[in-house]
Design a protein around this motif. Structure first.
Motif, PDB file in Angstrom:
ATOM      1  N   THR A 192       0.805  -1.230   0.000  1.00  8.51           N
ATOM      2  CA  THR A 192       0.000   0.000   0.000  1.00  8.51           C
ATOM      3  C   THR A 192       0.838   1.280   0.000  1.00  8.51           C
ATOM      4  O   THR A 192       0.268   2.377   0.014  1.00  8.51           O
ATOM      5  CB  THR A 192      -1.007   0.043   1.177  1.00  8.51           C
ATOM      6  N   VAL A 193       2.145   1.193  -0.019  1.00  7.35           N
ATOM      7  CA  VAL A 193       3.001   2.385  -0.020  1.00  7.35           C
ATOM      8  C   VAL A 193       3.151   2.897  -1.450  1.00  7.35           C
ATOM      9  O   VAL A 193       3.470   2.127  -2.356  1.00  7.35           O
ATOM     10  CB  VAL A 193       4.389   2.068   0.578  1.00  7.35           C
ATOM     11  N   PRO A 194       2.926   4.194  -1.699  1.00  4.51           N
ATOM     12  CA  PRO A 194       3.040   4.707  -3.066  1.00  4.51           C
ATOM     13  C   PRO A 194       4.445   4.524  -3.621  1.00  4.51           C
ATOM     14  O   PRO A 194       5.437   4.715  -2.909  1.00  4.51           O
ATOM     15  CB  PRO A 194       2.664   6.191  -2.933  1.00  4.51           C
ATOM     16  N   ALA A 195       4.505   4.150  -4.898  1.00 11.96           N
ATOM     17  CA  ALA A 195       5.775   3.931  -5.582  1.00 11.96           C
ATOM     18  C   ALA A 195       5.838   4.848  -6.795  1.00 11.96           C
ATOM     19  O   ALA A 195       4.929   4.831  -7.636  1.00 11.96           O
ATOM     20  CB  ALA A 195       5.917   2.470  -5.997  1.00 11.96           C
ATOM     21  N   ILE A 196       6.903   5.615  -6.890  1.00 11.47           N
ATOM     22  CA  ILE A 196       7.080   6.553  -7.998  1.00 11.47           C
ATOM     23  C   ILE A 196       8.158   5.979  -8.907  1.00 11.47           C
ATOM     24  O   ILE A 196       9.276   5.680  -8.461  1.00 11.47           O
ATOM     25  CB  ILE A 196       7.461   7.953  -7.481  1.00 11.47           C
ATOM     26  N   ILE A 197       7.819   5.827 -10.183  1.00 10.17           N
ATOM     27  CA  ILE A 197       8.664   5.096 -11.114  1.00 10.17           C
ATOM     28  C   ILE A 197       9.110   6.024 -12.234  1.00 10.17           C
ATOM     29  O   ILE A 197       8.283   6.637 -12.915  1.00 10.17           O
ATOM     30  CB  ILE A 197       7.906   3.887 -11.713  1.00 10.17           C
ATOM     31  N   ALA A 198      10.427   6.132 -12.423  1.00 10.94           N
ATOM     32  CA  ALA A 198      10.961   6.894 -13.548  1.00 10.94           C
ATOM     33  C   ALA A 198      10.616   6.183 -14.854  1.00 10.94           C
ATOM     34  O   ALA A 198      10.280   4.989 -14.855  1.00 10.94           O
ATOM     35  CB  ALA A 198      12.471   7.032 -13.406  1.00 10.94           C
ATOM     36  N   PRO A 199      10.677   6.865 -15.992  1.00  7.02           N
ATOM     37  CA  PRO A 199      10.442   6.198 -17.267  1.00  7.02           C
ATOM     38  C   PRO A 199      11.331   4.958 -17.399  1.00  7.02           C
ATOM     39  O   PRO A 199      12.527   5.001 -17.098  1.00  7.02           O
ATOM     40  CB  PRO A 199      10.816   7.273 -18.294  1.00  7.02           C
ATOM     41  N   GLN A 200      10.722   3.851 -17.830  1.00  8.80           N
ATOM     42  CA  GLN A 200      11.406   2.555 -17.882  1.00  8.80           C
ATOM     43  C   GLN A 200      11.197   1.888 -19.233  1.00  8.80           C
ATOM     44  O   GLN A 200      10.269   2.212 -19.970  1.00  8.80           O
ATOM     45  CB  GLN A 200      10.853   1.609 -16.796  1.00  8.80           C
ATOM     46  N   SER A 201      12.036   0.909 -19.514  1.00  7.93           N
ATOM     47  CA  SER A 201      11.792   0.031 -20.654  1.00  7.93           C
ATOM     48  C   SER A 201      10.531  -0.789 -20.376  1.00  7.93           C
ATOM     49  O   SER A 201      10.170  -1.014 -19.213  1.00  7.93           O
ATOM     50  CB  SER A 201      12.970  -0.915 -20.863  1.00  7.93           C
TER      51      SER A 201
END
Length: 438
Positions: A192-201
């Motif tokens: 339930t913890v928010p995850a911030i993801i950089a642009p990925q393949s």
């Protein structure tokens, strides 16, 4: 008080392997310390292959611009071990002092009682002990290697998790496919913890999305939920909360838009922090992060550059890092065309050809130099690899000799020189340059 370097030297001998990914030793030792990981300020945990340190630097700069007290843990250091541990202070953090660091390390050494534990594990435990002793509003915790079994992955419920760009590196520990590497990085996600993801393949993103779905962790994905794009000499950030027009980040290179964007997206999805809009612009224009497309204009190494030349330093050492740096150099060349000379030192476990291929057609020459590490790649191998990808190359015994050799190349106008290929080499350069590195 025992000198920091003396204690660090003893800690290096506690485990036969420099890298041995496992959380078992860490959990046992944290129990002996009284579980400092349970007494930390709210944590933002950051993993990824490239861009972790820059993203942490942007996060710190924005948070401090907003008036928050920020602890920071990063690795490796460039010149002094103290660079890894930054303690919150009013008006901006400071690197941990020698006396306090020595005391924490000695405490950990005593309680460990000679048991096997890696250098990174016991020094991370010392950092957590220091962070637990000092109040702060936020702790920025950078993964050392991988994520799932990294010594930093001991916080049950961070404020947010962040994954920067994932690519091939450290395959001997993380796996030889993007999917396996992404699995290790996604190991920092928490229920339930928010995850911030950089642009990925697509391959990396698919792995992260599957893990997030299993944990019911809400995702904020670069290119889907948020975007950071250039607009002339400015940066435009868009997400579900609206649009912000910001000054361009201080760190050089188009890849730094993604790193700045990842930091902004992280803080924008944490409304409890209430970051004022002005702090975002102030933070990204005041950020400092050495050896990431850093222009050297003062110091003992800087003055060795040929008259009229530009001297740059970057610790990039894998193919994707090389691609980002090559893009930054191409942008500089469009504004001010100059011949490019690369001064390169690398470790033997890095993909030298994959790194140098990014500069084929861009660099006029490679000058290979040694790195003062047992695992350094021989200079002649670097030079041979450069020639194989189509870049003329020669070797020299030191940075000073390399810089002194450049006028003989007869380049006009004076060249742009980039020292690159290893964070260890970057640290050597900054130490020799004689100015504070961070």
């Amino acid at each position: 008080m025992v000198a920091v370097d003396v204690v660090l030297a003893r800690l290096l001998a506690l485990h036969a392997k420099r890298i041995d990914l496992s959380l078992d030793r860490m959990w046992r030792f944290l129990a002996r310390l009284g579980h400092p990981e349970r007494r930390l300020p709210p944590v933002i945990h950051v993993a990824g292959t490239n861009g972790k340190g820059s993203t942490v630097a942007f996060l710190r700069a924005i948070l401090e611009a907003a008036g928050f007290g920020v602890h920071v843990y990063t690795s490796p250091h460039l010149v002094r071990f103290n660079e890894r541990i930054r303690l919150a202070r009013p008006g901006g953090g400071v690197l941990v002092g020698d006396d306090e660091l020595s005391d924490a390390l000695a405490t950990c050494e005593r309680l460990n009682a000679g048991d096997p534990i890696t250098f990174f594990e016991i020094t991370t435990a010392a950092a957590l002990l220091l962070f637990a002793r000092h109040p702060a509003d936020v702790l920025l915790l950078e993964v050392g290697l991988g994520g799932r079994l990294d010594a930093t992955n001991v916080v049950d419920r961070p404020l947010a998790t962040v994954i920067t760009s994932i690519s091939h590196d450290h395959q001997e520990f993380l796996g030889d496919t993007i999917e396996l590497i992404a699995t290790e990085k996604a190991g920092i996600l928490k229920p339930t913890v928010p995850a911030i993801i950089a642009p990925q393949s697509p391959a990396a993103l698919a792995v992260i999305q599957r893990q997030a779905a299993r944990l019911c962790a809400p995702l904020r994905i670069g290119g889907k939920h948020w975007r950071a794009t250039p607009d002339r000499d400015r940066m435009v950030f868009r997400d579900g909360n609206g649009i912000m027009e910001l000054p361009a980040p201080r760190l050089v290179g188009r890849h730094q838009l993604d790193n700045a964007g990842t930091a902004i997206a992280t803080l924008r999805c944490l409304p409890a922090l209430q970051i004022p809009n002005a702090a975002f612009g102030q933070g990204i224009t005041s950020v400092e992060w050495p050896a990431r497309m850093q222009r050297l204009v003062r110091g003992r190494i800087a003055v060795m550059a040929p008259h009229g030349a530009e001297l740059w330093l970057d610790g990039g050492h894998n193919p994707d890092g090389g691609r980002a740096v090559a893009g930054a150099l191409a942008d500089l060349d469009r504004r001010d065309a100059r011949p490019l000379i690369l001064v390169v030192g690398m470790l033997a476990n890095k993909d030298c050809q994959g790194f140098l291929m990014n500069f084929a057609g861009l660099a006029s020459a490679v000058i290979a130099v040694p790195v003062q590490q047992d695992t350094a790649l021989p200079r002649e191998e670097i030079a041979q690899t450069a020639r194989r990808v189509g870049i003329p190359a020669e070797t020299h015994d030191s940075i000073a000799e390399a810089l002194a050799s450049i006028p003989a190349l007869g380049l006009d106008p004076a060249p742009r020189i980039l020292i690159t290929g290893s964070l260890y080499l970057a640290g050597e350069v900054l130490a020799a340059n004689g100015l504070p590195s961070i």
